[in-house]
Design a protein around this motif. Structure first.
Motif, PDB file in Angstrom:
ATOM      1  N   TRP A 175      71.906 -63.295  56.829  1.00 45.51           N
ATOM      2  CA  TRP A 175      71.392 -62.894  55.517  1.00 45.51           C
ATOM      3  C   TRP A 175      70.290 -63.869  55.122  1.00 45.51           C
ATOM      4  N   GLU A 232      61.454 -54.644  50.778  1.00 46.08           N
ATOM      5  CA  GLU A 232      60.736 -55.812  51.282  1.00 46.08           C
ATOM      6  C   GLU A 232      59.247 -55.713  50.971  1.00 46.08           C
ATOM      7  N   THR A 242      74.609 -52.833  60.907  1.00 43.62           N
ATOM      8  CA  THR A 242      74.489 -52.903  59.454  1.00 43.62           C
ATOM      9  C   THR A 242      74.329 -54.352  59.007  1.00 43.62           C
ATOM     10  N   GLY A 243      73.695 -54.540  57.875  1.00 45.30           N
ATOM     11  CA  GLY A 243      73.485 -55.882  57.351  1.00 45.30           C
ATOM     12  C   GLY A 243      74.788 -56.499  56.877  1.00 45.30           C
ATOM     13  N   MET A 300      59.681 -50.524  55.194  1.00 42.28           N
ATOM     14  CA  MET A 300      60.593 -51.424  54.487  1.00 42.28           C
ATOM     15  C   MET A 300      60.239 -51.437  52.993  1.00 42.28           C
ATOM     16  N   ARG A 330      68.232 -57.012  58.299  1.00 40.67           N
ATOM     17  CA  ARG A 330      68.562 -55.589  58.381  1.00 40.67           C
ATOM     18  C   ARG A 330      69.439 -55.301  59.601  1.00 40.67           C
ATOM     19  N   ALA A 331      69.190 -56.048  60.675  1.00 40.16           N
ATOM     20  CA  ALA A 331      69.923 -55.827  61.925  1.00 40.16           C
ATOM     21  C   ALA A 331      71.292 -56.506  61.933  1.00 40.16           C
ATOM     22  N   THR A 341      72.503 -48.445  65.805  1.00 45.27           N
ATOM     23  CA  THR A 341      72.034 -49.527  64.945  1.00 45.27           C
ATOM     24  C   THR A 341      73.199 -50.277  64.296  1.00 45.27           C
ATOM     25  N   ASP A 385      63.266 -60.444  57.690  1.00 44.17           N
ATOM     26  CA  ASP A 385      63.810 -59.250  57.036  1.00 44.17           C
ATOM     27  C   ASP A 385      64.393 -58.275  58.052  1.00 44.17           C
ATOM     28  N   TRP A 386      63.753 -58.167  59.210  1.00 49.17           N
ATOM     29  CA  TRP A 386      64.318 -57.310  60.246  1.00 49.17           C
ATOM     30  C   TRP A 386      65.614 -57.889  60.791  1.00 49.17           C
ATOM     31  N   ALA A 410      68.070 -52.418  64.289  1.00 48.24           N
ATOM     32  CA  ALA A 410      67.805 -51.664  63.064  1.00 48.24           C
ATOM     33  C   ALA A 410      66.897 -50.483  63.387  1.00 48.24           C
ATOM     34  N   SER A 422      66.331 -57.202  66.933  1.00 53.73           N
ATOM     35  CA  SER A 422      66.110 -58.575  66.475  1.00 53.73           C
ATOM     36  C   SER A 422      66.992 -59.527  67.275  1.00 53.73           C
TER      37      SER A 422
END
Length: 316
Positions: A149, A33, A180-181, A30, A144-145, A178, A140-141, A25, A74
């Motif tokens: 979920w 968050e 995407t979630g 954030m 995001r990475a 990077t 959360d990272w 990410a 991550s």
């Protein structure tokens, strides 16, 4: 090396070291968050963990934790055991604590990963590695990475492997492509909410009152466990895996391949009597390298006694 090639290099090297999933990410503040963390803290859900109120800006902005940071890598490291005997009957032990302390094991993997990347890139990397060791919003990272979920039990859920993973990060000046979630796949399932014996998970999910969580009560809480939780601990003496045990996604969990996470030889054979009669000498021998050391012998003794009071004595 272009961003895509760099991302591929990071991931393939990490997989070679045993990490199960890797996502990347962009390092940035954030904002969503940040609001959730502030509301959680204001609600007092962190209990006596006052340290969580510190370094707020660093928690929500990795560039303040690592100046010049451009990315957050991550990584997930599996700890699901092949034999979960220590989690079947009281006193129970959370699966992540069977073997050696994950901080040391995973941090060693991260340092080796960085060394290999620097050798491949031909230049030093300006950054830091983290394994539950600094003000980093790891879950959360990871979300995001794109490695999973955030489930209703607030754990990271991976659609291919569930949630029995340690989370780790590399925050650095590297600028790889990077990821995407991925979308939430919890759907209408409420198994974790219904299974939590202390009602720590909010009725709608996605919020956990940490001060009611069995893991907090048996590990983080230094004072006496409140009487309101007597008879509601489900036999857990260190940590708790209930919300993971009932999660449908953990049907995809597979045993880890990390020798350091194998339990001490005496641990699987410890029954209720052995736990209740444990001496400090036994504690030091069995848990000398385990995360269980965090409670110290006195803390684990408190937990075992709390579970035992009001129950029938063990017969000879």
């Amino acid at each position: 090396m272009n961003p895509t090639q760099l991302a591929t290099l990071i991931k393939t090297t990490a997989y070679d070291l045993g990490f199960g999933f890797v996502g990347i990410a962009r390092a940035e503040r954030m904002e969503p968050e940040e609001a959730r963390l502030e509301a959680w803290l204001n609600a007092g859900h962190h209990g006596t963990m006052r340290w969580m109120e510190n370094h707020f800006d660093k928690r929500v902005d990795p560039t303040k934790l690592v100046p010049g940071a451009r990315s957050v890598v991550s990584l997930l490291y599996n700890y699901f055991p092949a034999d979960d005997t220590p989690s079947r009957e009281a006193p129970k032990l959370a699966r992540y604590a069977y073997g050696e302390d994950y901080h040391r094991v995973v941090r060693g993997k991260l340092r080796e990963l960085v060394a290999r990347l620097e050798e491949s890139i031909g230049a030093p990397i300006d950054g830091r590695v983290f394994v539950d060791s600094a003000p980093v919003l790891e879950r959360d990272w990871a979300a995001r990475a794109g490695t999973g979920w955030t489930g209703k039990n607030t754990l990271l859920l991976n659609p291919k492997a569930g949630s029995y993973f340690f989370l780790a990060e590399i925050i650095s000046d590297l600028a790889p492509a990077t990821d995407t979630g991925i979308r939430d796949h919890c759907g209408t399932c409420t198994r974790c909410i219904e299974a939590c014996p202390t009602e720590a998970i909010s009725p709608a999910g996605y919020v956990v009152d940490g001060s009611r969580c069995i893991s907090y009560l048996t590990i983080e809480l230094r004072e006496a466990i409140p009487e309101e939780f007597r008879g509601r601990m489900e036999g857990w003496a260190f940590g708790c895996d209930i919300c993971q045990e009932v999660c449908p996604w953990n049907r995809f969990s597979t045993p880890h391949r990390e020798p350091a996470f194998e339990p001490h030889p005496d641990l699987p054979g410890m029954g209720e009597r052995e736990w209740r009669e444990m001496t400090e000498e036994v504690f030091r021998r069995v848990f000398q390298k385990s995360a269980v050391k965090r409670t110290k012998f006195s803390g684990l003794r408190r937990n075992i006694d709390f579970l035992a009071e009001g129950t029938d004595p063990v017969e000879d």
